[in-house]
Design an enzyme around this catalytic site. Structure first.
Site, PDB file in Angstrom:
ATOM      1  N   HIS A   1     -11.278  -4.503  -2.254  1.00 52.05           N
ATOM      2  CA  HIS A   1      -9.873  -4.096  -2.244  1.00 52.05           C
ATOM      3  C   HIS A   1      -9.102  -4.940  -3.250  1.00 52.05           C
ATOM      4  O   HIS A   1      -9.221  -6.169  -3.249  1.00 52.05           O
ATOM      5  CB  HIS A   1      -9.266  -4.300  -0.857  1.00 52.05           C
ATOM      6  CG  HIS A   1      -9.817  -3.395   0.186  1.00 52.05           C
ATOM      7  ND1 HIS A   1      -9.091  -3.014   1.280  1.00 52.05           N
ATOM      8  CD2 HIS A   1     -11.015  -2.784   0.310  1.00 52.05           C
ATOM      9  CE1 HIS A   1      -9.817  -2.216   2.037  1.00 52.05           C
ATOM     10  NE2 HIS A   1     -11.002  -2.070   1.468  1.00 52.05           N
TER      11      HIS A   1
ATOM     12  N   ASP B   1       0.804  -1.218   0.000  1.00 49.58           N
ATOM     13  CA  ASP B   1       0.000   0.000   0.000  1.00 49.58           C
ATOM     14  C   ASP B   1       0.838   1.270   0.000  1.00 49.58           C
ATOM     15  O   ASP B   1       0.471   2.274   0.576  1.00 49.58           O
ATOM     16  CB  ASP B   1      -0.985  -0.014   1.163  1.00 49.58           C
ATOM     17  CG  ASP B   1      -0.314  -0.117   2.517  1.00 49.58           C
ATOM     18  OD1 ASP B   1       0.916  -0.249   2.558  1.00 49.58           O
ATOM     19  OD2 ASP B   1      -1.033  -0.072   3.523  1.00 49.58           O
TER      20      ASP B   1
ATOM     21  N   GLU C   1      -2.619  -0.438  -3.763  1.00 48.71           N
ATOM     22  CA  GLU C   1      -3.920  -0.927  -3.316  1.00 48.71           C
ATOM     23  C   GLU C   1      -4.997   0.010  -3.840  1.00 48.71           C
ATOM     24  O   GLU C   1      -4.880   1.232  -3.743  1.00 48.71           O
ATOM     25  CB  GLU C   1      -4.005  -0.988  -1.796  1.00 48.71           C
ATOM     26  CG  GLU C   1      -5.367  -1.473  -1.329  1.00 48.71           C
ATOM     27  CD  GLU C   1      -5.494  -1.624   0.171  1.00 48.71           C
ATOM     28  OE1 GLU C   1      -6.596  -1.997   0.612  1.00 48.71           O
ATOM     29  OE2 GLU C   1      -4.516  -1.373   0.894  1.00 48.71           O
TER      30      GLU C   1
ATOM     31  N   ALA D   1     -17.422   4.849   6.396  1.00 51.89           N
ATOM     32  CA  ALA D   1     -16.024   4.530   6.696  1.00 51.89           C
ATOM     33  C   ALA D   1     -15.270   5.735   7.243  1.00 51.89           C
ATOM     34  O   ALA D   1     -14.391   5.588   8.101  1.00 51.89           O
ATOM     35  CB  ALA D   1     -15.324   3.987   5.450  1.00 51.89           C
TER      36      ALA D   1
ATOM     37  N   GLU E   1     -16.297   5.860  10.870  1.00 50.69           N
ATOM     38  CA  GLU E   1     -15.722   4.717  11.579  1.00 50.69           C
ATOM     39  C   GLU E   1     -14.217   4.919  11.775  1.00 50.69           C
ATOM     40  O   GLU E   1     -13.671   4.583  12.816  1.00 50.69           O
ATOM     41  CB  GLU E   1     -16.000   3.431  10.788  1.00 50.69           C
ATOM     42  CG  GLU E   1     -15.768   2.153  11.566  1.00 50.69           C
ATOM     43  CD  GLU E   1     -14.360   1.607  11.432  1.00 50.69           C
ATOM     44  OE1 GLU E   1     -13.997   0.718  12.218  1.00 50.69           O
ATOM     45  OE2 GLU E   1     -13.622   2.065  10.549  1.00 50.69           O
ATOM     46  N   HIS E   2     -13.572   5.504  10.780  1.00 49.45           N
ATOM     47  CA  HIS E   2     -12.134   5.783  10.864  1.00 49.45           C
ATOM     48  C   HIS E   2     -11.844   6.769  12.005  1.00 49.45           C
ATOM     49  O   HIS E   2     -10.880   6.589  12.745  1.00 49.45           O
ATOM     50  CB  HIS E   2     -11.643   6.344   9.526  1.00 49.45           C
ATOM     51  CG  HIS E   2     -10.183   6.618   9.484  1.00 49.45           C
ATOM     52  ND1 HIS E   2      -9.248   5.633   9.256  1.00 49.45           N
ATOM     53  CD2 HIS E   2      -9.480   7.766   9.630  1.00 49.45           C
ATOM     54  CE1 HIS E   2      -8.037   6.166   9.273  1.00 49.45           C
ATOM     55  NE2 HIS E   2      -8.160   7.463   9.500  1.00 49.45           N
TER      56      HIS E   2
END
Length: 128
Positions: A51, A3, A67, A79, A82-83
């Site tokens: 992904h 990544d 990625e 997301a 949530e992050h």
């Protein structure tokens, strides 16, 4: 390390995620070396995304991996929140928030399916 380069592609519909994935698999500039389909197999917290790890086969980036995350607008919004929770160190009501995020993720999945269905019906009507 896969990544070093990261790309997120945000789509309106789940079908678009898979169409872009199919297009990426057909490219000659790189090969897909791994796939994690969290749409078909969501993470326990409700996260849904596709992904892909790809490796460049040509040019200056040859051998380099990247990625690519493909997801819908709705789960991208989820997301992001949530992050924030994941990297905040002291959360007063962590279990309540986790449970609510999971509930929201399930609702988002349902809404994504409904929106896809509406788009499909509209497309079918356009061809009649």
């Amino acid at each position: 390390m896969h990544d070093t380069v990261g790309i997120r592609i945000v789509c309106s519909f789940v079908d678009d995620v898979y169409e872009i994935s199919k297009w990426l698999y057909g490219r000659k500039e790189f090969k897909i070396i791994a796939e994690k389909d969290y749409i078909s197999y969501p993470k326990p917290n409700g996260y849904r995304s596709l992904h892909l790890i790809l490796q460049f086969t040509d040019g200056i980036a040859q051998g380099m991996a990247a990625e690519i995350q493909l997801r819908t607008i709705a789960i991208d919004f989820w997301a992001a929140l949530e992050h924030q929770m994941k990297y905040k160190h002291q959360i007063k009501h962590e279990k309540v928030i986790q449970d609510e995020l999971k509930r929201c993720a399930d609702e988002i999945a349902s809404v994504d399916v409904s929106m896809q269905t509406i788009r499909d019906i509209l497309r079918d009507d356009a061809w009649e």
